[in-house]
Design an enzyme around this catalytic site. Sequence first.
Site, PDB file in Angstrom:
ATOM      1  CG  ASN A 631     -78.427 -22.398 -16.042  1.00  0.00           C
ATOM      2  OD1 ASN A 631     -79.197 -21.686 -15.415  1.00  0.00           O
ATOM      3  ND2 ASN A 631     -78.208 -22.255 -17.355  1.00  0.00           N
ATOM      4  CD  GLU A 666     -73.919 -18.547 -21.583  1.00  0.00           C
ATOM      5  OE1 GLU A 666     -74.986 -19.024 -22.007  1.00  0.00           O
ATOM      6  OE2 GLU A 666     -72.834 -19.131 -21.644  1.00  0.00           O
TER       7      GLU A 666
END
Length: 756
Positions: A631, A666
């Site tokens: 990210n 996640e």
Amino acid sequence: MLVIAHNMLGIFTIILGVIISFIAWHGISKNANHYSYLKGKAISFFILCASILDLLQLLSYSANNPTDTSWIMYWMIACIVWACALLYTIRLTLTTPRPADTFLFYTASLLLIGLLTGLLTNFSFTFDKFDTLPSFLHIDNTNHPLVTSTLLIAISIHSISLIILRRNFSQYITGDYIQIALLFGILSNLAYLSDVSIQTNMFAHLCKCFAYYFVLRAVFKFVIKHPYEQLLLFKEQLEQLAVNNAELYKKSEQQRNLLEDTLSKIGTIISSQLNVKDTLDAIADMVTDLMHSRQSLIGLLCTNQTHLQVVATYGINTPPTCIPLNHCLRGQVIEQNIALSINDLSQHPDIQKPQLIFSSIQSMICAPLIHDGEVIGIIEAYSSDLNAFNESDLRFLTALGRHAGTAIASAMLFEKTKLHLEEEKFLSEISQTTSTTIDTNTIIEHCTSHVMKALNADVAVGMLIDADKKNFTIISSINFNYKLVKMNLDSYPALAPLLETFRPCITAANTFAPFAELYDQNASRYMMVLPIAVEENLLGLILLGWQHFIAPERLNRISFAFLMSQQIALGLEKAHLYNQIKSMALSDSLTGLANRRNFDMFLTIELKRAASLKRPLSLIMLDLDKFKRYNDSYGHVTGDKLLSQLGQILQYNVRNIDLPARYGGEEFSIILPECSSNEAKSLGEKLREIIESESFPDDAGTTTAKITASLGIATYDPAVSAIPPSKEKIIELADKALYQAKKEGRNRVITSIIIS
């Protein structure tokens, strides 16, 4: 000439007497009893003495010297001895003398004693010297009182002998000849009493010869001819006995062959593992042939042993279904454990017997069926003839009952084992059906067919309950041609209380009227109500019916039916929950996978199902390695694209029954019903390799970025742990396995099995 004729007849008489004595002496067997042997020798001796006296009388007689009458002494003694010989012969051969015969015998003996006493007295007074004859013998012989007395006493003895002989004629083999001899003896003595001279009385001599002749014939018949005839008869009897023995041996061989053939047939029945019906029919047919009857019946004891359940018949048009044991032949057979028969049933009107159309039953035989020393039933044979069964049939049917009992018990055990295997097979089919689909209509349609086959039903209807809990929608119908789409409980008031128990039950066919209309006369007239419910929540209903006769024990399978209904109910509940989850859109908007709420509900259901069906359940927890760095490198928008792509990978690489879900951020999870630890690990490795080789988007707009994943697996196996884990427990163990995978270097799969 008269003297010569007299001498010739005398010689002939002496010869006959000697022959008679010789035959009697040597004809008596030493093998006879001691009394008979001595008796025969004594009689032979008396006859020989009479013949010797006749010879002395013949030698002492002289026609040239009429004054010499010494021969009269020998003649009188010979006459008395001959009469005594016949009397004692008749008397001593009597096996059971009568009192009257004994009296006559003793009377004759007294006459002889009196005569002998008179002779001795007269001799004592008349002898002057030992070498001179008594003076009374020098008088006229035809008129002397002592001669007359001798003849009269001889006639009396012959008459007494004849009377005794006539009274006991059946006890004498030679009674006819002896009678004639006695008659000639009487005629001879009567002739001697006439005025004719004794020396020249030819008629008297002829009668005496005939008397001797018939005595000879009697002796010949008794000593030679009769034993020979007895020997011939004995030979014929031996020959007949040999023939009878041959026939008996032939019959025994036939019975032995029959028994061996019977035992061979029963052994074949046992070893061929026929079902119960085939075994029973074969035994009933066999008994009919072996007992030479036209009908037979086999009955097995019911559980409470109050009556017999008729399970097989032969030659009976309308057999009874059951037979009571009170006051009947079958009860005695079972109680005494022996075979019994009745050869005239008209004398026993209380005994229940089959009613035949074209004939009537006159005799019956019944034997117990025995297995391991216990009576399990009876076997009967019937005949239209009186006295049709004997002791041999009783023994044979008793032996057959023991072997037949073993054959029937073996067939029943085989069928019971086969039934258990079939039950497991149908449970497996139902489990497979409910685990491979979430469509409720498909589940009820397929499971209705499985249940009907499992319980040998002919008619089946499967329904699902509507939301109002009053109406049922018919989903599946087999052999049910009744036009019915919906069923309202208010229309069938007898059915509603049965559903409130939430358990299967057997009831009368008219409980559901459309079923009763389909049954024929020979049907069992029963139906089974099978509610499909989970925790008193009714989901559906299956109705079963039988259009043919079925034994009551085949209907007593409620426990098995309940197991099937539970499996179907769990499948329906899972399908309902799945559909509810779908309708509530319990999915993650980014990945398209189930969300956390969907995950929790599905995991709870599958844990219950795994515990109920004793099937394994696995849970995979998946976490992306270093996703925060991804990210930070490519931005959150690119990170969301990666998560969406990962959701597609999971959806396309799991089974239809598996549930992939986004657990949070996640981290992902996959619920794997009916999946062992090894299978879950194989799937985890497959997913790990796919993710490792997959290319993901980057900030330049291309798909060149790479990422890996770590997976932790927790498995509940009922074979290892009897108590199922809670939802939190299995998640915790999967998380621990995931943490260990991270700790050991990431990009790997770690498994664990729940043991508690």
